[in-house]
Motif scaffolding. Structure first.
Motif, PDB file in Angstrom:
ATOM      1  N   LEU A 174      -6.602   1.504   1.647  1.00  0.00           N
ATOM      2  CA  LEU A 174      -5.634   2.518   1.251  1.00  0.00           C
ATOM      3  C   LEU A 174      -4.228   1.991   1.514  1.00  0.00           C
ATOM      4  CD1 LEU A 174      -7.311   5.609   2.967  1.00  0.00           C
ATOM      5  CD2 LEU A 174      -7.294   5.128   0.512  1.00  0.00           C
ATOM      6  N   PRO A 175      -3.225   2.471   0.775  1.00  0.00           N
ATOM      7  CA  PRO A 175      -1.860   1.997   1.022  1.00  0.00           C
ATOM      8  C   PRO A 175      -1.416   2.168   2.466  1.00  0.00           C
ATOM      9  CG  PRO A 175      -1.956   3.196  -1.051  1.00  0.00           C
ATOM     10  CD  PRO A 175      -3.297   3.371  -0.407  1.00  0.00           C
ATOM     11  N   ARG A 176      -1.776   3.268   3.109  1.00  0.00           N
ATOM     12  CA  ARG A 176      -1.361   3.512   4.490  1.00  0.00           C
ATOM     13  C   ARG A 176      -1.888   2.437   5.432  1.00  0.00           C
ATOM     14  NH1 ARG A 176      -1.317   7.813   7.877  1.00  0.00           N
ATOM     15  NH2 ARG A 176      -2.504   7.400   9.755  1.00  0.00           N
ATOM     16  N   GLN A 177      -3.032   1.852   5.097  1.00  0.00           N
ATOM     17  CA  GLN A 177      -3.638   0.857   5.978  1.00  0.00           C
ATOM     18  C   GLN A 177      -2.908  -0.483   5.957  1.00  0.00           C
ATOM     19  OE1 GLN A 177      -7.813   0.937   4.904  1.00  0.00           O
ATOM     20  NE2 GLN A 177      -7.979   3.086   5.498  1.00  0.00           N
ATOM     21  N   LEU A 178      -1.952  -0.650   5.043  1.00  0.00           N
ATOM     22  CA  LEU A 178      -1.087  -1.824   5.123  1.00  0.00           C
ATOM     23  C   LEU A 178      -0.237  -1.772   6.389  1.00  0.00           C
ATOM     24  CD1 LEU A 178       0.049  -2.003   1.390  1.00  0.00           C
ATOM     25  CD2 LEU A 178      -1.599  -3.513   2.539  1.00  0.00           C
ATOM     26  N   ALA A 179      -0.087  -0.581   6.967  1.00  0.00           N
ATOM     27  CA  ALA A 179       0.644  -0.416   8.230  1.00  0.00           C
ATOM     28  C   ALA A 179      -0.299  -0.311   9.423  1.00  0.00           C
ATOM     29  CB  ALA A 179       1.526   0.831   8.163  1.00  0.00           C
ATOM     30  N   TYR A 226      -2.615  -9.573  24.320  1.00  0.00           N
ATOM     31  CA  TYR A 226      -3.041  -9.545  22.918  1.00  0.00           C
ATOM     32  C   TYR A 226      -2.063 -10.312  22.049  1.00  0.00           C
ATOM     33  CZ  TYR A 226      -3.947  -7.292  18.319  1.00  0.00           C
ATOM     34  OH  TYR A 226      -4.201  -7.013  16.995  1.00  0.00           O
ATOM     35  N   ARG A 227      -2.590 -11.224  21.238  1.00  0.00           N
ATOM     36  CA  ARG A 227      -1.775 -11.995  20.308  1.00  0.00           C
ATOM     37  C   ARG A 227      -2.416 -11.912  18.915  1.00  0.00           C
ATOM     38  NH1 ARG A 227       0.726 -11.286  24.137  1.00  0.00           N
ATOM     39  NH2 ARG A 227       1.863 -12.763  25.462  1.00  0.00           N
ATOM     40  N   PRO A 228      -2.042 -10.882  18.127  1.00  0.00           N
ATOM     41  CA  PRO A 228      -2.643 -10.726  16.800  1.00  0.00           C
ATOM     42  C   PRO A 228      -2.223 -11.845  15.859  1.00  0.00           C
ATOM     43  CG  PRO A 228      -0.805  -9.220  17.068  1.00  0.00           C
ATOM     44  CD  PRO A 228      -1.016  -9.871  18.404  1.00  0.00           C
ATOM     45  N   ARG A 229      -3.099 -12.179  14.930  1.00  0.00           N
ATOM     46  CA  ARG A 229      -2.832 -13.264  13.988  1.00  0.00           C
ATOM     47  C   ARG A 229      -2.873 -12.829  12.526  1.00  0.00           C
ATOM     48  NH1 ARG A 229      -6.936 -17.817  16.562  1.00  0.00           N
ATOM     49  NH2 ARG A 229      -6.153 -17.712  18.719  1.00  0.00           N
ATOM     50  N   ASP A 230      -3.372 -11.636  12.258  1.00  0.00           N
ATOM     51  CA  ASP A 230      -3.606 -11.230  10.870  1.00  0.00           C
ATOM     52  C   ASP A 230      -2.560 -10.224  10.400  1.00  0.00           C
ATOM     53  OD1 ASP A 230      -5.867 -12.871  10.752  1.00  0.00           O
ATOM     54  OD2 ASP A 230      -7.125 -11.303  11.644  1.00  0.00           O
ATOM     55  N   ASP A 231      -2.392 -10.148   9.085  1.00  0.00           N
ATOM     56  CA  ASP A 231      -1.379  -9.288   8.473  1.00  0.00           C
ATOM     57  C   ASP A 231      -1.971  -8.675   7.216  1.00  0.00           C
ATOM     58  OD1 ASP A 231       0.829  -8.112   7.266  1.00  0.00           O
ATOM     59  OD2 ASP A 231       2.147  -9.842   7.547  1.00  0.00           O
ATOM     60  N   ALA A 232      -1.931  -7.358   7.127  1.00  0.00           N
ATOM     61  CA  ALA A 232      -2.473  -6.659   5.963  1.00  0.00           C
ATOM     62  C   ALA A 232      -1.728  -6.989   4.678  1.00  0.00           C
ATOM     63  CB  ALA A 232      -2.440  -5.155   6.203  1.00  0.00           C
ATOM     64  N   GLU A 233      -0.561  -7.609   4.781  1.00  0.00           N
ATOM     65  CA  GLU A 233       0.264  -7.859   3.600  1.00  0.00           C
ATOM     66  C   GLU A 233      -0.457  -8.718   2.571  1.00  0.00           C
ATOM     67  OE1 GLU A 233       3.767  -6.581   1.795  1.00  0.00           O
ATOM     68  OE2 GLU A 233       2.824  -6.038   3.706  1.00  0.00           O
ATOM     69  N   GLN A 234      -1.400  -9.510   3.001  1.00  0.00           N
ATOM     70  CA  GLN A 234      -2.147 -10.343   2.048  1.00  0.00           C
ATOM     71  C   GLN A 234      -2.938  -9.495   1.049  1.00  0.00           C
ATOM     72  OE1 GLN A 234      -5.669 -12.377   3.876  1.00  0.00           O
ATOM     73  NE2 GLN A 234      -5.081 -11.256   5.734  1.00  0.00           N
ATOM     74  N   TYR A 235      -3.160  -8.210   1.378  1.00  0.00           N
ATOM     75  CA  TYR A 235      -3.898  -7.314   0.491  1.00  0.00           C
ATOM     76  C   TYR A 235      -2.980  -6.355  -0.270  1.00  0.00           C
ATOM     77  CZ  TYR A 235      -7.711  -8.963   3.428  1.00  0.00           C
ATOM     78  OH  TYR A 235      -8.603  -9.759   4.116  1.00  0.00           O
ATOM     79  N   ALA A 237      -0.968  -6.621  -2.816  1.00  0.00           N
ATOM     80  CA  ALA A 237      -0.939  -6.645  -4.282  1.00  0.00           C
ATOM     81  C   ALA A 237      -1.986  -5.713  -4.884  1.00  0.00           C
ATOM     82  CB  ALA A 237      -1.153  -8.067  -4.774  1.00  0.00           C
ATOM     83  N   GLY A 238      -3.109  -5.548  -4.208  1.00  0.00           N
ATOM     84  CA  GLY A 238      -4.152  -4.677  -4.728  1.00  0.00           C
ATOM     85  C   GLY A 238      -3.973  -3.221  -4.377  1.00  0.00           C
ATOM     86  N   LEU A 239      -3.009  -2.897  -3.515  1.00  0.00           N
ATOM     87  CA  LEU A 239      -2.845  -1.521  -3.056  1.00  0.00           C
ATOM     88  C   LEU A 239      -1.489  -0.920  -3.377  1.00  0.00           C
ATOM     89  CD1 LEU A 239      -4.497  -1.834   0.475  1.00  0.00           C
ATOM     90  CD2 LEU A 239      -5.467  -0.736  -1.547  1.00  0.00           C
ATOM     91  N   ASP A 240      -0.487  -1.753  -3.636  1.00  0.00           N
ATOM     92  CA  ASP A 240       0.861  -1.230  -3.855  1.00  0.00           C
ATOM     93  C   ASP A 240       0.949  -0.341  -5.085  1.00  0.00           C
ATOM     94  OD1 ASP A 240       2.406  -1.906  -1.711  1.00  0.00           O
ATOM     95  OD2 ASP A 240       2.953  -3.877  -2.485  1.00  0.00           O
ATOM     96  N   GLY A 241       0.069  -0.543  -6.037  1.00  0.00           N
ATOM     97  CA  GLY A 241       0.115   0.278  -7.238  1.00  0.00           C
ATOM     98  C   GLY A 241      -0.557   1.625  -7.070  1.00  0.00           C
TER      99      GLY A 241
END
Length: 267
Positions: A174-179, A226-235, A237-241
């Motif tokens: 979902l778009p909210r999950q980008l955050a 905690y040192r996070p390494r991942d970013d939802a931004e890679q997804y 393009a499929g959710l911004d619309g």
């Protein structure tokens, strides 16, 4: 490093993701769920317990000889008060009490952003230890779990870390999950930090990945290591619309603040 870890909710969504990621040489896992659990592979140092988290004698047995307990068990969305009370609130009490009676020194509780869901969205980063303002009975149960964790630290000396976990899944849907996304790998990194932080006492920390659009502070999680390494931004393009629900821009709890999720009318 803790040698024996009890994991409740091991058959649930996050539990299934964490099980293989928590495995380590020299570490044994004791998996607990009311649902049947697949038998472990012969080379896994794993045993399983089919029991309710609200069953104190069963949870005491599950805690025997454990170094830490990760509590992911419980209902993961809104439900009738009686079910939330028994499984989420009473179940969290039982888990903490079983840990105390069995001498387990550290408990990690899965809390949620829905403990603070009726706080308005804000332009600045949402701080750690935001005062509870739950959006549902489910959110109330997470606030109650944090309160119980505080009590069991102050009264009995347990180390208790409450992690306000966002959306832990393979990828945002979902778009909210980008955050709010917490990648499974970052989820495991967060749990490892909570398991190994020296003398944490009582803590409340946000559990999200290093998302470009992240709403929540990671200061307290960083303090735990905690040192996070991942970013939802890679997804993105499929959710911004996709249209975001209007409530996502009003409240931290998003659609959990909707009248349609009122427990009296939720099927």
């Amino acid at each position: 490093m803790p040698e024996r870890i009890v994991l409740t909710g091991a058959a649930g969504g996050m539990g299934r993701l964490m099980r293989p990621r928590l495995a380590r040489p020299g570490r044994s896992l004791r998996l607990v769920d009311i649902a049947p659990l697949a038998p472990p592979d012969p080379d896994e140092d794993v045993d399983t317990v089919q029991a309710s988290v609200a069953d104190l004698p069963a949870m005491e047995r599950a805690c025997e000889g454990a170094d830490a307990l990760i509590h992911l068990g419980g209902l993961s969305t809104e439900g009738p008060w009686e079910q939330i009370l028994e499984t989420n609130i009473h179940g969290t009490y039982v888990v903490l009490e079983a840990a105390r009676r069995s001498g387990v020194p550290r408990v990690i509780l899965a809390s949620s952003s829905h403990a603070v869901g009726f706080h308005p969205r804000q332009a600045s980063e949402v701080p750690d230890y935001l005062f509870p303002r739950p959006d549902t009975f489910y959110g109330v149960s997470k606030a109650a779990g944090e309160a119980l964790g505080s009590l069991y630290h102050d009264r009995y000396g347990l180390d208790v870390i409450c992690l306000r976990i966002g959306a832990c899944r393979e990828k945002p849907s979902l778009p909210r999950q980008l955050a709010t996304w917490l990648s499974p790998d970052d989820g495991a990194r967060l749990l490892e930090a909570a398991l190994t932080a020296p003398a944490p006492g009582f803590r409340v920390a946000w559990g999200v990945s290093a998302n470009t659009r992240r709403w929540f502070s990671l200061a307290e999680a960083h303090e735990l290591g905690y040192r996070p390494r991942d970013d939802a931004e890679q997804y993105a393009a499929g959710l911004d619309g996709e249209p975001a629900d209007g409530l996502d821009n009003v409240y931290l709890g998003g659609t959990f603040c909707s009248p349609e999720l009122d427990a009296e009318i939720t099927p």
